[in-house]
Write a protein that holds these residues in place. Structure first.
Motif, PDB file in Angstrom:
ATOM      1  N   LEU A  43       0.818  -1.213   0.000  1.00 44.08           N
ATOM      2  CA  LEU A  43       0.000   0.000   0.000  1.00 44.08           C
ATOM      3  C   LEU A  43       0.852   1.264   0.000  1.00 44.08           C
ATOM      4  O   LEU A  43       0.487   2.262  -0.609  1.00 44.08           O
ATOM      5  N   ALA A  44       1.974   1.218   0.696  1.00 42.70           N
ATOM      6  CA  ALA A  44       2.857   2.389   0.724  1.00 42.70           C
ATOM      7  C   ALA A  44       3.565   2.561  -0.609  1.00 42.70           C
ATOM      8  O   ALA A  44       3.775   3.679  -1.072  1.00 42.70           O
ATOM      9  N   LEU A  48      11.796  -0.691  -2.631  1.00 42.88           N
ATOM     10  CA  LEU A  48      12.335  -1.573  -1.600  1.00 42.88           C
ATOM     11  C   LEU A  48      12.430  -0.898  -0.229  1.00 42.88           C
ATOM     12  O   LEU A  48      11.932  -1.419   0.779  1.00 42.88           O
ATOM     13  N   ALA A  49      13.045   0.261  -0.156  1.00 48.23           N
ATOM     14  CA  ALA A  49      13.270   0.923   1.127  1.00 48.23           C
ATOM     15  C   ALA A  49      11.959   1.371   1.773  1.00 48.23           C
ATOM     16  O   ALA A  49      11.763   1.204   2.980  1.00 48.23           O
ATOM     17  N   SER A  50      11.064   1.915   0.980  1.00 48.88           N
ATOM     18  CA  SER A  50       9.780   2.368   1.515  1.00 48.88           C
ATOM     19  C   SER A  50       8.956   1.187   2.023  1.00 48.88           C
ATOM     20  O   SER A  50       8.361   1.245   3.101  1.00 48.88           O
ATOM     21  N   GLY A  51       8.921   0.106   1.253  1.00 48.01           N
ATOM     22  CA  GLY A  51       8.199  -1.084   1.684  1.00 48.01           C
ATOM     23  C   GLY A  51       8.795  -1.678   2.949  1.00 48.01           C
ATOM     24  O   GLY A  51       8.075  -2.111   3.850  1.00 48.01           O
ATOM     25  N   PHE A  52      10.127  -1.699   3.028  1.00 40.30           N
ATOM     26  CA  PHE A  52      10.808  -2.205   4.221  1.00 40.30           C
ATOM     27  C   PHE A  52      10.414  -1.380   5.443  1.00 40.30           C
ATOM     28  O   PHE A  52      10.076  -1.925   6.497  1.00 40.30           O
ATOM     29  N   TRP A  53      10.437  -0.060   5.311  1.00 36.35           N
ATOM     30  CA  TRP A  53      10.125   0.825   6.424  1.00 36.35           C
ATOM     31  C   TRP A  53       8.680   0.643   6.901  1.00 36.35           C
ATOM     32  O   TRP A  53       8.417   0.524   8.090  1.00 36.35           O
ATOM     33  N   HIS A  54       7.734   0.605   5.962  1.00 35.30           N
ATOM     34  CA  HIS A  54       6.332   0.494   6.343  1.00 35.30           C
ATOM     35  C   HIS A  54       6.015  -0.889   6.909  1.00 35.30           C
ATOM     36  O   HIS A  54       5.227  -1.010   7.844  1.00 35.30           O
ATOM     37  N   GLY A  55       6.616  -1.930   6.370  1.00 33.49           N
ATOM     38  CA  GLY A  55       6.442  -3.259   6.943  1.00 33.49           C
ATOM     39  C   GLY A  55       7.035  -3.347   8.342  1.00 33.49           C
ATOM     40  O   GLY A  55       6.464  -3.970   9.238  1.00 33.49           O
ATOM     41  N   LEU A  56       8.194  -2.715   8.535  1.00 36.09           N
ATOM     42  CA  LEU A  56       8.837  -2.689   9.850  1.00 36.09           C
ATOM     43  C   LEU A  56       7.928  -2.010  10.878  1.00 36.09           C
ATOM     44  O   LEU A  56       7.734  -2.529  11.987  1.00 36.09           O
ATOM     45  N   LEU A 121       6.904  -4.793  -5.484  1.00 32.22           N
ATOM     46  CA  LEU A 121       5.822  -5.163  -6.400  1.00 32.22           C
ATOM     47  C   LEU A 121       4.930  -3.979  -6.749  1.00 32.22           C
ATOM     48  O   LEU A 121       4.242  -4.005  -7.760  1.00 32.22           O
ATOM     49  N   ASN A 122       4.914  -2.950  -5.903  1.00 35.87           N
ATOM     50  CA  ASN A 122       4.146  -1.738  -6.196  1.00 35.87           C
ATOM     51  C   ASN A 122       5.091  -0.542  -6.095  1.00 35.87           C
ATOM     52  O   ASN A 122       5.194   0.085  -5.046  1.00 35.87           O
ATOM     53  N   PRO A 123       5.794  -0.208  -7.170  1.00 38.19           N
ATOM     54  CA  PRO A 123       6.779   0.882  -7.088  1.00 38.19           C
ATOM     55  C   PRO A 123       6.146   2.278  -7.008  1.00 38.19           C
ATOM     56  O   PRO A 123       6.845   3.237  -6.754  1.00 38.19           O
ATOM     57  N   ASN A 124       4.844   2.396  -7.243  1.00 39.12           N
ATOM     58  CA  ASN A 124       4.199   3.710  -7.208  1.00 39.12           C
ATOM     59  C   ASN A 124       3.535   3.930  -5.860  1.00 39.12           C
ATOM     60  O   ASN A 124       2.643   3.177  -5.474  1.00 39.12           O
ATOM     61  N   PRO A 125       3.928   4.964  -5.129  1.00 35.98           N
ATOM     62  CA  PRO A 125       3.307   5.205  -3.822  1.00 35.98           C
ATOM     63  C   PRO A 125       1.866   5.656  -3.965  1.00 35.98           C
ATOM     64  O   PRO A 125       1.527   6.384  -4.881  1.00 35.98           O
ATOM     65  N   ARG A 126       1.021   5.199  -3.047  1.00 34.67           N
ATOM     66  CA  ARG A 126      -0.374   5.617  -2.996  1.00 34.67           C
ATOM     67  C   ARG A 126      -0.549   6.578  -1.855  1.00 34.67           C
ATOM     68  O   ARG A 126      -0.026   6.385  -0.784  1.00 34.67           O
ATOM     69  N   ARG A 127      -1.326   7.577  -2.055  1.00 32.38           N
ATOM     70  CA  ARG A 127      -1.602   8.567  -0.998  1.00 32.38           C
ATOM     71  C   ARG A 127      -3.033   8.480  -0.575  1.00 32.38           C
ATOM     72  O   ARG A 127      -3.920   8.222  -1.217  1.00 32.38           O
TER      73      ARG A 127
END
Length: 127
Positions: A43-44, A48-56, A121-127
């Motif tokens: 969803l975020a 890679l880095a953004s997904g890692f941070w939000h999953g963390l 898998l979702n490189p485009n951020p959603r707001r």
């Protein structure tokens, strides 16, 4: 910037699947955290880095909230046995809290890895 909506939704997914994991064997709480982290990372978006941070964050939040609630229940329930029972249950509650912190660290790492996969898998951020 942290997408708190993605973190909260990932936390809720992990929580619901954890409750189902108690009733349905085979799912388990750690697998539920994987799905929650993946959902938060996906969803975020943002890679890679953004997904890692939000999953963390989703995994750590789930572990901390669950562990704190269990520790409080144990600490408060001891007061039924009087002051000495309250003292012992308070110490037990602190011990449970420290164990919960350690478990939330493991859950956060697992959730972060799944979140990184979701973010890729979702490189485009959603707001």
């Amino acid at each position: 910037m942290t997408n708190w909506r993605a973190v909260i939704i990932g936390f809720l997914v992990a929580t619901v699947l954890s409750v189902v994991g108690v009733v349905v064997p085979g799912i388990g709480q750690l697998v539920a955290v994987l799905f929650g982290g993946f959902v938060a990372g996906y969803l975020a978006g943002g890679g890679l880095a953004s997904g890692f941070w939000h999953g963390l964050l989703a995994g750590a939040f789930g572990g901390l909230v669950g562990g704190t609630l269990i520790a409080l229940i144990v600490a408060i329930s001891g007061w039924a046995a009087g002051p000495i029972g309250g003292l012992f249950s308070g110490v037990a509650g602190l011990g449970i809290l420290f164990v919960a912190l350690a478990i939330s660290f493991v859950m956060a790492l697992e959730s972060a890895i799944a979140g990184a996969v979701g973010g890729v898998l979702n490189p485009n951020p959603r707001r």
